[in-house]
Design a protein around this motif. Sequence first.
Motif, PDB file in Angstrom:
ATOM      1  N   LYS A  93      -2.435 -32.676 -22.419  1.00 65.66           N
ATOM      2  CA  LYS A  93      -2.416 -33.869 -21.586  1.00 65.66           C
ATOM      3  C   LYS A  93      -2.682 -35.128 -22.402  1.00 65.66           C
ATOM      4  O   LYS A  93      -2.110 -36.192 -22.121  1.00 65.66           O
ATOM      5  CB  LYS A  93      -3.461 -33.725 -20.476  1.00 65.66           C
ATOM      6  N   TYR A  94      -3.522 -35.028 -23.434  1.00 64.31           N
ATOM      7  CA  TYR A  94      -3.935 -36.216 -24.179  1.00 64.31           C
ATOM      8  C   TYR A  94      -3.137 -36.460 -25.459  1.00 64.31           C
ATOM      9  O   TYR A  94      -3.140 -37.595 -25.958  1.00 64.31           O
ATOM     10  CB  TYR A  94      -5.424 -36.089 -24.563  1.00 64.31           C
ATOM     11  N   ARG A  95      -2.489 -35.452 -26.020  1.00 60.79           N
ATOM     12  CA  ARG A  95      -1.966 -35.575 -27.372  1.00 60.79           C
ATOM     13  C   ARG A  95      -0.880 -36.640 -27.530  1.00 60.79           C
ATOM     14  O   ARG A  95      -0.659 -37.149 -28.644  1.00 60.79           O
ATOM     15  CB  ARG A  95      -1.424 -34.225 -27.844  1.00 60.79           C
ATOM     16  N   ASP A  96      -0.169 -37.005 -26.463  1.00 58.17           N
ATOM     17  CA  ASP A  96       0.912 -37.993 -26.551  1.00 58.17           C
ATOM     18  C   ASP A  96       0.564 -39.318 -25.881  1.00 58.17           C
ATOM     19  O   ASP A  96       1.456 -40.157 -25.664  1.00 58.17           O
ATOM     20  CB  ASP A  96       2.197 -37.429 -25.926  1.00 58.17           C
ATOM     21  N   LEU A  97      -0.697 -39.534 -25.545  1.00 58.12           N
ATOM     22  CA  LEU A  97      -1.086 -40.796 -24.934  1.00 58.12           C
ATOM     23  C   LEU A  97      -1.176 -41.904 -25.977  1.00 58.12           C
ATOM     24  O   LEU A  97      -1.203 -41.651 -27.191  1.00 58.12           O
ATOM     25  CB  LEU A  97      -2.422 -40.634 -24.202  1.00 58.12           C
ATOM     26  N   GLU A  98      -1.256 -43.132 -25.504  1.00 57.74           N
ATOM     27  CA  GLU A  98      -1.159 -44.284 -26.388  1.00 57.74           C
ATOM     28  C   GLU A  98      -2.285 -44.336 -27.417  1.00 57.74           C
ATOM     29  O   GLU A  98      -2.059 -44.657 -28.584  1.00 57.74           O
ATOM     30  CB  GLU A  98      -1.147 -45.574 -25.553  1.00 57.74           C
ATOM     31  N   PHE A  99      -3.509 -44.044 -27.004  1.00 60.38           N
ATOM     32  CA  PHE A  99      -4.612 -44.164 -27.952  1.00 60.38           C
ATOM     33  C   PHE A  99      -4.534 -43.111 -29.057  1.00 60.38           C
ATOM     34  O   PHE A  99      -4.984 -43.351 -30.179  1.00 60.38           O
ATOM     35  CB  PHE A  99      -5.959 -44.095 -27.217  1.00 60.38           C
ATOM     36  N   VAL A 100      -3.917 -41.966 -28.764  1.00 60.55           N
ATOM     37  CA  VAL A 100      -3.708 -40.960 -29.807  1.00 60.55           C
ATOM     38  C   VAL A 100      -2.589 -41.407 -30.750  1.00 60.55           C
ATOM     39  O   VAL A 100      -2.683 -41.248 -31.977  1.00 60.55           O
ATOM     40  CB  VAL A 100      -3.383 -39.596 -29.181  1.00 60.55           C
ATOM     41  N   ARG A 101      -1.541 -41.974 -30.207  1.00 61.84           N
ATOM     42  CA  ARG A 101      -0.466 -42.493 -31.043  1.00 61.84           C
ATOM     43  C   ARG A 101      -0.966 -43.616 -31.946  1.00 61.84           C
ATOM     44  O   ARG A 101      -0.537 -43.744 -33.101  1.00 61.84           O
ATOM     45  CB  ARG A 101       0.677 -42.998 -30.172  1.00 61.84           C
ATOM     46  N   ALA A 102      -1.863 -44.422 -31.422  1.00 57.80           N
ATOM     47  CA  ALA A 102      -2.424 -45.504 -32.231  1.00 57.80           C
ATOM     48  C   ALA A 102      -3.209 -44.953 -33.420  1.00 57.80           C
ATOM     49  O   ALA A 102      -3.142 -45.508 -34.528  1.00 57.80           O
ATOM     50  CB  ALA A 102      -3.318 -46.383 -31.365  1.00 57.80           C
ATOM     51  N   GLU A 103      -3.950 -43.875 -33.205  1.00 55.90           N
ATOM     52  CA  GLU A 103      -4.677 -43.253 -34.314  1.00 55.90           C
ATOM     53  C   GLU A 103      -3.723 -42.714 -35.366  1.00 55.90           C
ATOM     54  O   GLU A 103      -3.975 -42.837 -36.566  1.00 55.90           O
ATOM     55  CB  GLU A 103      -5.562 -42.124 -33.770  1.00 55.90           C
ATOM     56  N   ARG A 104      -2.632 -42.105 -34.927  1.00 58.52           N
ATOM     57  CA  ARG A 104      -1.635 -41.625 -35.895  1.00 58.52           C
ATOM     58  C   ARG A 104      -1.021 -42.790 -36.658  1.00 58.52           C
ATOM     59  O   ARG A 104      -0.752 -42.686 -37.866  1.00 58.52           O
ATOM     60  CB  ARG A 104      -0.540 -40.841 -35.170  1.00 58.52           C
ATOM     61  N   ALA A 105      -0.791 -43.894 -35.964  1.00 56.91           N
ATOM     62  CA  ALA A 105      -0.140 -45.040 -36.596  1.00 56.91           C
ATOM     63  C   ALA A 105      -0.995 -45.639 -37.705  1.00 56.91           C
ATOM     64  O   ALA A 105      -0.458 -46.174 -38.690  1.00 56.91           O
ATOM     65  CB  ALA A 105       0.178 -46.106 -35.543  1.00 56.91           C
ATOM     66  N   ILE A 106      -2.320 -45.568 -37.563  1.00 61.32           N
ATOM     67  CA  ILE A 106      -3.195 -46.133 -38.598  1.00 61.32           C
ATOM     68  C   ILE A 106      -3.532 -45.114 -39.677  1.00 61.32           C
ATOM     69  O   ILE A 106      -4.367 -45.381 -40.538  1.00 61.32           O
ATOM     70  CB  ILE A 106      -4.485 -46.692 -37.976  1.00 61.32           C
ATOM     71  N   GLY A 107      -2.887 -43.945 -39.602  1.00 63.78           N
ATOM     72  CA  GLY A 107      -3.032 -42.951 -40.664  1.00 63.78           C
ATOM     73  C   GLY A 107      -4.136 -41.934 -40.479  1.00 63.78           C
ATOM     74  O   GLY A 107      -4.534 -41.274 -41.450  1.00 63.78           O
ATOM     75  N   ALA A 108      -4.637 -41.771 -39.279  1.00 63.51           N
ATOM     76  CA  ALA A 108      -5.689 -40.775 -39.036  1.00 63.51           C
ATOM     77  C   ALA A 108      -5.127 -39.365 -39.197  1.00 63.51           C
ATOM     78  O   ALA A 108      -3.992 -39.085 -38.791  1.00 63.51           O
ATOM     79  CB  ALA A 108      -6.272 -40.951 -37.641  1.00 63.51           C
ATOM     80  N   GLY A 109      -5.903 -38.479 -39.785  1.00 63.10           N
ATOM     81  CA  GLY A 109      -5.475 -37.101 -39.980  1.00 63.10           C
ATOM     82  C   GLY A 109      -5.596 -36.286 -38.711  1.00 63.10           C
ATOM     83  O   GLY A 109      -6.231 -36.702 -37.731  1.00 63.10           O
ATOM     84  N   ASN A 110      -4.979 -35.103 -38.740  1.00 58.24           N
ATOM     85  CA  ASN A 110      -5.004 -34.240 -37.551  1.00 58.24           C
ATOM     86  C   ASN A 110      -6.425 -33.823 -37.181  1.00 58.24           C
ATOM     87  O   ASN A 110      -6.766 -33.745 -35.989  1.00 58.24           O
ATOM     88  CB  ASN A 110      -4.138 -33.008 -37.796  1.00 58.24           C
ATOM     89  N   ALA A 111      -7.253 -33.531 -38.194  1.00 61.26           N
ATOM     90  CA  ALA A 111      -8.623 -33.090 -37.913  1.00 61.26           C
ATOM     91  C   ALA A 111      -9.399 -34.188 -37.181  1.00 61.26           C
ATOM     92  O   ALA A 111     -10.128 -33.911 -36.221  1.00 61.26           O
ATOM     93  CB  ALA A 111      -9.327 -32.713 -39.208  1.00 61.26           C
TER      94      ALA A 111
END
Length: 290
Positions: free
Chosen positions: A176-194
Amino acid sequence: MTQIANAAAKVEHPTVEALRMFVRNPAANAGMVILLLVILVSIVGPLIYGADPFEIRAAPLTAPFTEEAWLGTDYLGRDVLTTLIYGGRATLLVGAVAALLSVSIGITLGAMAGYYGGRVDAILMRVTEFFQVLPALLFAMVVVSLFGAKLTIVTLAIGLVSWTGTARLTRAEFMKYRDLEFVRAERAIGAGNARIIWRVILPNALPPLIVSGTLAIGAAILFEAGLSFLGLGDPNQMSWGLMIGSSRQYVLSCWWAVAFPGAAIFVTVLAVSLIGDGLNDALNPKLRER
């Protein structure tokens, strides 16, 4: 502007609001008081009422409410009150540790499956389904029979067979959460999967998992009692399940040796269930609004 500021000030932090809702729940408060009382008696009781739970204190099958033994004695002459106080330690310890192990396994596998999806999800869900269809009691009996009826082995066996529900719940929350905006924002700034899994998504998915973990404590207590009733409990560690299991053949002539530990298990599991229901009402936004 002043009205907007006042309205913003009235908005409470979700944690504070949830805590307030929990405190206002009379059933949850009753469960908390009962559980704290059981824990207090189990920890402080042996220090005050110092005695060996395996010691022969009076004649066997002594009836309760007598001077020799307030709650009577079992078929060997052991004081039921002493064994009840000491047995709470092992029972609560098994329930807490087994629930912690179960929730840890469930959250780890469920988080991996829900976050990565695809082949990882398929493999982990097949493993989950295997353990889900496996007879839990039978598997625990096999583990205890192979490695010995020790308290650590019993706790490990309970934790290994009771994590599937938490895993499925965690998987659903992460999907439910993995594709929400705040998760995408973390990926965009280079956050790792862990970091995304444990620092971003998991804190938002915790409310239902906390409820699941709370209810797992009561389930583990009942599971330990079932194993002990079948003679697979640790004979060197007094527990409420062992008290029932060792006296099951004398239930008609020595009912108190079974009734009192049975009542202790019932009251403790009921208290845990009330707390779990209160947490569910407090942490669920929809129920909180209702």
